[in-house]
Design an enzyme around this catalytic site. Structure first.
Site, PDB file in Angstrom:
ATOM      1  N   SER A 197      50.257  65.372  -7.447  1.00 45.43           N
ATOM      2  CA  SER A 197      50.218  64.760  -8.774  1.00 45.43           C
ATOM      3  C   SER A 197      51.271  63.696  -9.017  1.00 45.43           C
ATOM      4  CB  SER A 197      50.326  65.848  -9.848  1.00 45.43           C
ATOM      5  OG  SER A 197      51.513  66.608  -9.678  1.00 45.43           O
TER       6      SER A 197
ATOM      7  N   LYS B 299      49.808  60.014 -14.533  1.00 48.04           N
ATOM      8  CA  LYS B 299      49.989  59.923 -15.987  1.00 48.04           C
ATOM      9  C   LYS B 299      49.498  58.612 -16.591  1.00 48.04           C
ATOM     10  CE  LYS B 299      52.054  63.827 -17.273  1.00 48.04           C
ATOM     11  NZ  LYS B 299      51.579  64.686 -18.375  1.00 48.04           N
TER      12      LYS B 299
END
Length: 404
Positions: free
Chosen positions: A306, A56
């Site tokens: 992720s 992110k």
């Protein structure tokens, strides 16, 4: 009606320079055990080792770095279950900008604490991401703060697309890339970067079955809200795709698949045991899909991990769930004679089979029991499904009535 602006490869390439001293070029690890499972070379793109513990930071920094001086002075606001929150907090603080983050009630405590430590003001609002996002929009309208959307903005998608460029550099002959997907920012960015240079590479989005908004949206031809979101994978529990990400996923992503909670647990456990990787449930989604497929002849395959920001309490629960899903934990109900030595004989048989008894509970009162019987409930640890099946056969051969 405002014209939809989509990012292009030039935007992804432009995002690389500002990120050079902020985001890590994360490792690409070859995975022998996963290669053995799918029958093709398999690699893990380790964004769980990224700064803030997830990909992110790439999109958040790209978006905030592009703000003008007047926008920076107003501060930024975001909504997130945790990973985007940390990315925004670190990006804003590193650029000297005030940040406020709205999080859903019940967001993981480690993610909340990390977000505060990176310098953001944290406010709880709503029970799902969409409600927190509504609160963030209202805050932006009231204060003038710039909303940094977790996925639905061209700059955010461009920043996430730098993962795709790294994948092409690290595995030049890659044939398939699997990417966890919630709102779609990561998979949209990766698909954008990869398809522009290697249109032959298959890009597959992976969603949790209990929180999968893309299948219904793609079928409808527009973003549609998925209701009743239930998944341990809070990082991809997004009920409504964005306009930008929907368009890119629709046009560039080859397939969207879903995985069960059991598959997520099994993948997280396998990554811990075999790859020595701490990964949150959302971050394990791509590996879960590969493990469920079993065979995949379109290799080399890259699975993107992720994120790795997992609550220790959730991690313990997921490990137990994963071991149960893999046949490593079994709960047995065994009827035995209610006489001295009955329990000892049962436990001796279980021990001889090589299983480890974790818990024993007696039940003497039940309509299904004879007066001279007792039900014993066992939690046992086995080496896997075959060993568990062997234990059941052994108990039944010895005359025990067994359920489990």
């Amino acid at each position: 009606m405002t014209e939809l602006v989509l990012p292009g490869l030039d935007d992804v390439l432009a995002a690389q320079e500002p990120l050079r001293d902020v985001a890590l070029r994360t490792p690409m690890e070859e995975s022998r055990w996963l290669s053995g499972v799918i029958g093709a070379p398999a690699f893990l793109k380790c964004e769980n080792l990224q700064r803030t513990g997830s990909f992110k930071i790439r999109g958040a920094y790209t978006r905030i770095h592009g703000l003008g001086e007047e926008e920076r002075a107003r501060g930024v606001v975001a909504a997130s279950a945790g990973n985007h929150a940390q990315g925004v907090a670190l990006a804003a603080t590193s650029l000297g900008i005030r940040s406020t983050v709205f999080m859903p009630e019940g967001a993981p405590i480690p993610k909340e604490n990390a977000t505060r430590a990176y310098g953001a003001d944290v406010v709880f609002a709503g029970h799902v991401l969409e409600e927190s996002l509504d609160a963030a929009r209202a805050f932006a309208a009231d204060t003038g703060a710039v909303l940094v959307h977790p996925f639905d903005h061209p700059a955010v998608v461009a920043g996430q697309g730098t993962v795709g460029l790294e994948i092409l550099d690290q595995v030049p002959d890659v044939a398939t890339v699997l990417v966890p997907a919630g709102g779609g920012g990561l998979v949209a960015g990766i698909a954008l970067a990869i398809k522009a240079r290697r249109p032959d590479v298959r890009v597959i989005a992976v969603q949790a079955a209990g929180a999968a908004a893309f299948p219904g949206s793609l079928a409808a031809g527009e973003p549609r809200t998925a209701h009743d979101m239930r998944t341990m994978a809070d990082g991809i529990a997004v009920g409504l795709p964005g306009e930008v990400t929907f368009a890119l996923v629709r046009d560039l992503v080859d397939d969207v698949v879903t995985v069960s909670e059991g598959a997520l647990s099994a993948a997280l456990l396998a990554l811990l045991e075999r790859a020595k990787m701490v990964v949150e449930p959302a971050g394990a989604a791509a590996v879960a899909a590969l493990m469920e497929m079993q065979e995949h002849d379109e290799g080399p395959v890259v699975a993107v991990l992720s994120g790795g920001n997992v609550d220790p309490l959730l991690l313990g629960s997921v490990i137990r769930h994963g071991m149960a899903a893999g046949g490593r934990y079994r709960y047995l109900r065994v009827t035995i004679p209610d006489r001295p030595g009955g329990l000892a004989a049962l436990l001796h048989t279980v021990g001889e089979s090589g299983a480890n008894v974790l818990e024993v509970v007696h039940h003497r009162i039940s309509p299904s029991l004879e007066i001279d019987q007792v039900e014993v409930r066992l939690q046992v640890e086995t080496r896997g499904r075959e060993h568990a099946a062997s234990l059941l056969r052994r108990l039944r051969e010895d005359g025990y009535v067994v359920e489990g």
